[in-house]
Scaffold this motif. Sequence first.
Motif, PDB file in Angstrom:
ATOM      1  N   GLY A  53       0.911  -1.048  -0.461  1.00  0.00           N
ATOM      2  CA  GLY A  53      -0.151   0.234   0.136  1.00  0.00           C
ATOM      3  C   GLY A  53       0.909   1.147   0.179  1.00  0.00           C
ATOM      4  O   GLY A  53       0.361   2.448  -0.906  1.00  0.00           O
ATOM      5  N   ASP A  54       1.792   1.032   0.712  1.00  0.00           N
ATOM      6  CA  ASP A  54       3.150   2.261   1.090  1.00  0.00           C
ATOM      7  C   ASP A  54       3.529   2.340  -0.296  1.00  0.00           C
ATOM      8  O   ASP A  54       3.812   3.713  -0.896  1.00  0.00           O
ATOM      9  N   GLU A  55       3.610   1.334  -0.794  1.00  0.00           N
ATOM     10  CA  GLU A  55       4.388   2.210  -2.591  1.00  0.00           C
ATOM     11  C   GLU A  55       3.566   2.361  -3.508  1.00  0.00           C
ATOM     12  O   GLU A  55       4.240   3.187  -4.289  1.00  0.00           O
ATOM     13  N   VAL A  56       2.368   1.608  -3.688  1.00  0.00           N
ATOM     14  CA  VAL A  56       1.114   3.125  -4.401  1.00  0.00           C
ATOM     15  C   VAL A  56       0.964   3.861  -4.406  1.00  0.00           C
ATOM     16  O   VAL A  56       1.086   4.441  -5.176  1.00  0.00           O
ATOM     17  N   ALA A  57       1.463   4.448  -3.287  1.00  0.00           N
ATOM     18  CA  ALA A  57       0.462   5.753  -2.519  1.00  0.00           C
ATOM     19  C   ALA A  57       2.487   6.370  -2.602  1.00  0.00           C
ATOM     20  O   ALA A  57       1.777   7.616  -2.389  1.00  0.00           O
ATOM     21  N   PHE A  58       2.999   5.784  -2.903  1.00  0.00           N
ATOM     22  CA  PHE A  58       4.442   6.766  -2.330  1.00  0.00           C
ATOM     23  C   PHE A  58       4.742   7.881  -3.511  1.00  0.00           C
ATOM     24  O   PHE A  58       5.228   9.612  -3.590  1.00  0.00           O
ATOM     25  N   GLY A  59       3.782   6.954  -4.773  1.00  0.00           N
ATOM     26  CA  GLY A  59       4.312   9.030  -5.701  1.00  0.00           C
ATOM     27  C   GLY A  59       3.273   9.605  -5.430  1.00  0.00           C
ATOM     28  O   GLY A  59       3.493  10.884  -5.890  1.00  0.00           O
ATOM     29  N   LEU A  60       2.265   8.945  -5.737  1.00  0.00           N
ATOM     30  CA  LEU A  60       1.600  10.360  -5.024  1.00  0.00           C
ATOM     31  C   LEU A  60       1.148  11.335  -3.962  1.00  0.00           C
ATOM     32  O   LEU A  60       1.066  12.798  -3.804  1.00  0.00           O
ATOM     33  N   GLU A  61       1.980  10.688  -2.818  1.00  0.00           N
ATOM     34  CA  GLU A  61       1.957  11.417  -1.626  1.00  0.00           C
ATOM     35  C   GLU A  61       2.889  12.678  -2.052  1.00  0.00           C
ATOM     36  O   GLU A  61       2.551  13.774  -1.347  1.00  0.00           O
ATOM     37  N   ASN A  62       4.073  12.145  -3.204  1.00  0.00           N
ATOM     38  CA  ASN A  62       4.880  13.146  -2.888  1.00  0.00           C
ATOM     39  C   ASN A  62       4.440  14.211  -3.712  1.00  0.00           C
ATOM     40  O   ASN A  62       4.999  15.295  -3.903  1.00  0.00           O
ATOM     41  N   ARG A  63       3.574  13.796  -4.577  1.00  0.00           N
ATOM     42  CA  ARG A  63       2.393  15.025  -5.680  1.00  0.00           C
ATOM     43  C   ARG A  63       1.872  16.293  -4.901  1.00  0.00           C
ATOM     44  O   ARG A  63       1.089  16.522  -5.024  1.00  0.00           O
ATOM     45  N   CYS A  64       1.262  15.511  -2.916  1.00  0.00           N
ATOM     46  CA  CYS A  64       0.286  15.915  -2.422  1.00  0.00           C
ATOM     47  C   CYS A  64      -1.209  15.754  -2.706  1.00  0.00           C
ATOM     48  O   CYS A  64      -1.880  17.302  -2.769  1.00  0.00           O
ATOM     49  N   LEU A  65      -1.294  14.694  -3.068  1.00  0.00           N
ATOM     50  CA  LEU A  65      -2.237  14.937  -3.939  1.00  0.00           C
ATOM     51  C   LEU A  65      -3.296  14.376  -2.344  1.00  0.00           C
ATOM     52  O   LEU A  65      -3.150  13.822  -1.599  1.00  0.00           O
ATOM     53  N   PRO A  66      -4.923  14.729  -2.810  1.00  0.00           N
ATOM     54  CA  PRO A  66      -5.835  14.385  -1.557  1.00  0.00           C
ATOM     55  C   PRO A  66      -5.580  12.854  -1.463  1.00  0.00           C
ATOM     56  O   PRO A  66      -5.730  12.347  -2.023  1.00  0.00           O
ATOM     57  N   ARG A  67      -5.922  13.186  -0.023  1.00  0.00           N
ATOM     58  CA  ARG A  67      -6.325  11.249   0.113  1.00  0.00           C
ATOM     59  C   ARG A  67      -7.098  10.582  -0.069  1.00  0.00           C
ATOM     60  O   ARG A  67      -6.901   9.596  -0.747  1.00  0.00           O
ATOM     61  N   THR A  68      -8.102  11.629  -0.479  1.00  0.00           N
ATOM     62  CA  THR A  68      -9.100  10.331  -1.803  1.00  0.00           C
ATOM     63  C   THR A  68      -9.356  10.465  -2.444  1.00  0.00           C
ATOM     64  O   THR A  68      -8.809   9.230  -3.102  1.00  0.00           O
ATOM     65  N   GLU A  69      -8.724  11.282  -3.525  1.00  0.00           N
ATOM     66  CA  GLU A  69      -7.935  10.676  -4.980  1.00  0.00           C
ATOM     67  C   GLU A  69      -6.928   9.887  -4.758  1.00  0.00           C
ATOM     68  O   GLU A  69      -6.862   8.546  -5.765  1.00  0.00           O
ATOM     69  N   ILE A  70      -5.815   9.928  -3.283  1.00  0.00           N
ATOM     70  CA  ILE A  70      -4.814   8.950  -3.309  1.00  0.00           C
ATOM     71  C   ILE A  70      -5.198   7.084  -3.589  1.00  0.00           C
ATOM     72  O   ILE A  70      -4.977   6.403  -3.587  1.00  0.00           O
ATOM     73  N   ARG A  71      -6.694   7.433  -2.693  1.00  0.00           N
ATOM     74  CA  ARG A  71      -6.584   5.772  -2.115  1.00  0.00           C
ATOM     75  C   ARG A  71      -7.565   5.681  -3.721  1.00  0.00           C
ATOM     76  O   ARG A  71      -8.017   3.961  -3.560  1.00  0.00           O
ATOM     77  N   GLU A  72      -8.105   5.996  -4.372  1.00  0.00           N
ATOM     78  CA  GLU A  72      -8.876   6.112  -5.300  1.00  0.00           C
ATOM     79  C   GLU A  72      -7.994   5.431  -6.640  1.00  0.00           C
ATOM     80  O   GLU A  72      -8.204   4.342  -7.384  1.00  0.00           O
ATOM     81  N   ARG A  73      -6.920   6.091  -6.339  1.00  0.00           N
ATOM     82  CA  ARG A  73      -6.035   5.874  -7.379  1.00  0.00           C
ATOM     83  C   ARG A  73      -5.312   4.359  -6.808  1.00  0.00           C
ATOM     84  O   ARG A  73      -4.435   3.326  -8.134  1.00  0.00           O
ATOM     85  N   MET A  74      -5.120   4.617  -6.010  1.00  0.00           N
ATOM     86  CA  MET A  74      -4.460   3.411  -5.499  1.00  0.00           C
ATOM     87  C   MET A  74      -5.275   2.019  -5.504  1.00  0.00           C
ATOM     88  O   MET A  74      -5.050   0.813  -6.388  1.00  0.00           O
ATOM     89  N   ALA A  75      -6.618   2.311  -5.905  1.00  0.00           N
ATOM     90  CA  ALA A  75      -7.710   0.817  -5.641  1.00  0.00           C
ATOM     91  C   ALA A  75      -7.711   0.200  -7.152  1.00  0.00           C
ATOM     92  O   ALA A  75      -7.775  -0.847  -7.594  1.00  0.00           O
ATOM     93  N   TRP A  76      -7.415   1.717  -7.923  1.00  0.00           N
ATOM     94  CA  TRP A  76      -7.667   1.451  -9.651  1.00  0.00           C
ATOM     95  C   TRP A  76      -6.347   0.669 -10.217  1.00  0.00           C
ATOM     96  O   TRP A  76      -6.471  -0.244 -10.669  1.00  0.00           O
ATOM     97  N   ALA A  77      -5.003   1.293  -9.820  1.00  0.00           N
ATOM     98  CA  ALA A  77      -3.540   0.690 -10.129  1.00  0.00           C
ATOM     99  C   ALA A  77      -3.507  -0.518  -9.968  1.00  0.00           C
ATOM    100  O   ALA A  77      -3.287  -1.597 -10.220  1.00  0.00           O
ATOM    101  N   LEU A  78      -4.325  -0.950  -8.266  1.00  0.00           N
ATOM    102  CA  LEU A  78      -3.745  -2.524  -8.035  1.00  0.00           C
ATOM    103  C   LEU A  78      -4.991  -3.047  -8.982  1.00  0.00           C
ATOM    104  O   LEU A  78      -4.551  -4.654  -8.572  1.00  0.00           O
ATOM    105  N   GLY A  79      -6.190  -2.832  -8.725  1.00  0.00           N
ATOM    106  CA  GLY A  79      -7.323  -3.600  -9.494  1.00  0.00           C
ATOM    107  C   GLY A  79      -6.739  -4.038 -10.952  1.00  0.00           C
ATOM    108  O   GLY A  79      -6.634  -5.154 -11.329  1.00  0.00           O
ATOM    109  N   ILE A  80      -6.010  -3.041 -11.866  1.00  0.00           N
ATOM    110  CA  ILE A  80      -5.505  -3.369 -13.023  1.00  0.00           C
ATOM    111  C   ILE A  80      -4.328  -4.343 -12.621  1.00  0.00           C
ATOM    112  O   ILE A  80      -4.778  -4.839 -14.195  1.00  0.00           O
ATOM    113  N   VAL A  81      -3.427  -4.587 -12.120  1.00  0.00           N
ATOM    114  CA  VAL A  81      -2.920  -5.702 -12.395  1.00  0.00           C
ATOM    115  C   VAL A  81      -3.176  -6.540 -11.332  1.00  0.00           C
ATOM    116  O   VAL A  81      -2.596  -7.643 -11.181  1.00  0.00           O
ATOM    117  N   GLY A  82      -4.223  -6.982 -10.368  1.00  0.00           N
ATOM    118  CA  GLY A  82      -5.328  -8.105 -10.034  1.00  0.00           C
ATOM    119  C   GLY A  82      -4.327  -8.007  -9.097  1.00  0.00           C
ATOM    120  O   GLY A  82      -3.810  -9.253  -8.745  1.00  0.00           O
TER     121      GLY A  82
END
Length: 486
Positions: free
Chosen positions: A101-130
């Motif tokens: 979870g931290d690895e997928v969120a790392f780059g997004l947190e460095n970009r200072c994205l909102p928490r809600t968007e980080i969670r949405e992108r994490m779920a989307w990206a992890l879902g893409i690769v199963g």
Amino acid sequence: MIAVDELSYRFQGSEQYALRDLSMGIEPGEFLVVTGPSGCGKSTLALAIGGYLFRQFEGQAQGTVTVDGMDVRDSPVYDVAEIVGLVQQNPEAQFCTLTVGDEVAFGLENRCLPRTEIRERMAWALGIVGAEHLQGRTLNTLSGGEKQKVAIAAMMAAKPEVLIFDEPTSNLDPTATAEIFGVIEHIRQKAAVTVIVIEHKVNYLQRFDPRLVQMQDGRIARDGPMQASGARRQAVGTVSSTSYVTNSAAPLVRVENLHAGYGGEPVLRDLTLEVRPGEFVVVMGDNGSGKSTFLHCLLGLRQPSAGRVEVLEHDTRRTPVSQIARQVGFVFQNPDHQLFADSVWEEASFAARNFGALDGATEARTGELLARCGLGDRLDDHPYRLSYGQKRRLNLVSVLSYQPKLVLLDEVLIGQDPENAAFLLDLLWEHVAGGGAVIMVSHAPEITNRYASRLLFFEDGGVLIDAPVGQAVSQLAALGKVAYVA
């Protein structure tokens, strides 16, 4: 979108150019596949486009690389990274955290994205690769294929305009490989992302009709449509699947009711089998099915939680790994995990020297093996100057140099073009024909069909199929596991 003009690059300390007068253009939304022999400059080109080559390595460069109008040679890597995402060949080389979870969120947190968007992108990206089920895991408990999925998800989460994949499926099983390539094409079409895939498995990509660039010695040898290139699945080697088993020989490996795992979590369940001299055993199965753990148990690196493992008449519970390793060679999944010396020659002879077996005959054999695998002119180079595929060959030479009875191989063909794969397999076949035995984890069904005498297929930590290759392939087809049937 991308323009490479007369690019040449030579790493500091090397007399050879990794790239030579290379020029190419890539349009927005294009799907480009780059292929070629191991060590031809494919990964160096990827590092150049991502800007890393000019900031993280010492060397001499000529020419220009521009991405979306930005000169990457004169731009900070973090600016280039807003446009270009690079999934490296070795996923561990780009991990920055300890958990999925931290690895997928790392780059997004460095970009200072909102928490809600980080969670949405994490779920989307992890879902893409199963890999949704991996989110709570620590990275060091993942299989090689699972790590690769996480690395891809971490890069996709940032949604760059250009995605470069350096052999993104090298550690993935055939089913996951086809899925990942399908996902990459889907993302490219949906988001108009420019995609560059460095890959030997071009047969998986033909259906997308991408542009194909073939490299040779740091230059572009061919650039055009893949369908027109005649690229197809290449037969590897010249050996037909044959059994070399001497049934009367004493087993080299005896496994009885083996159970093993990590931190109380079971990985292997109730394995019972034997391996005799003259067998070439290929172990297949989906990522996370226990293949690597099985090999670790055979060398004594992982102790059984129940059952017994006996290798060359040594009980792995009671025999030090150092003693077992004198007769059992092991090539790990990640080549960097077993590079210890400061030169290619020292590395190739390291094991034999360590075991007190480096005599004149062993030195001659080591030199011959290095020459045969194309490293004869790299003896004084540091191993980390080699390409990923060249490191794999060096790993195998260091093991075969002291002639162990049993050779264990965890995805040794990662990063190998068909010609070099054939070379490595021919070396292993020679070992088997001479009375040794090979147990090799592999995801390539064409390799299994041509070289193996026996197939073990793992599923959920157990052996689903254990049979001669012809019978095993028929059973796989009957079970609907067509991705494992060449």
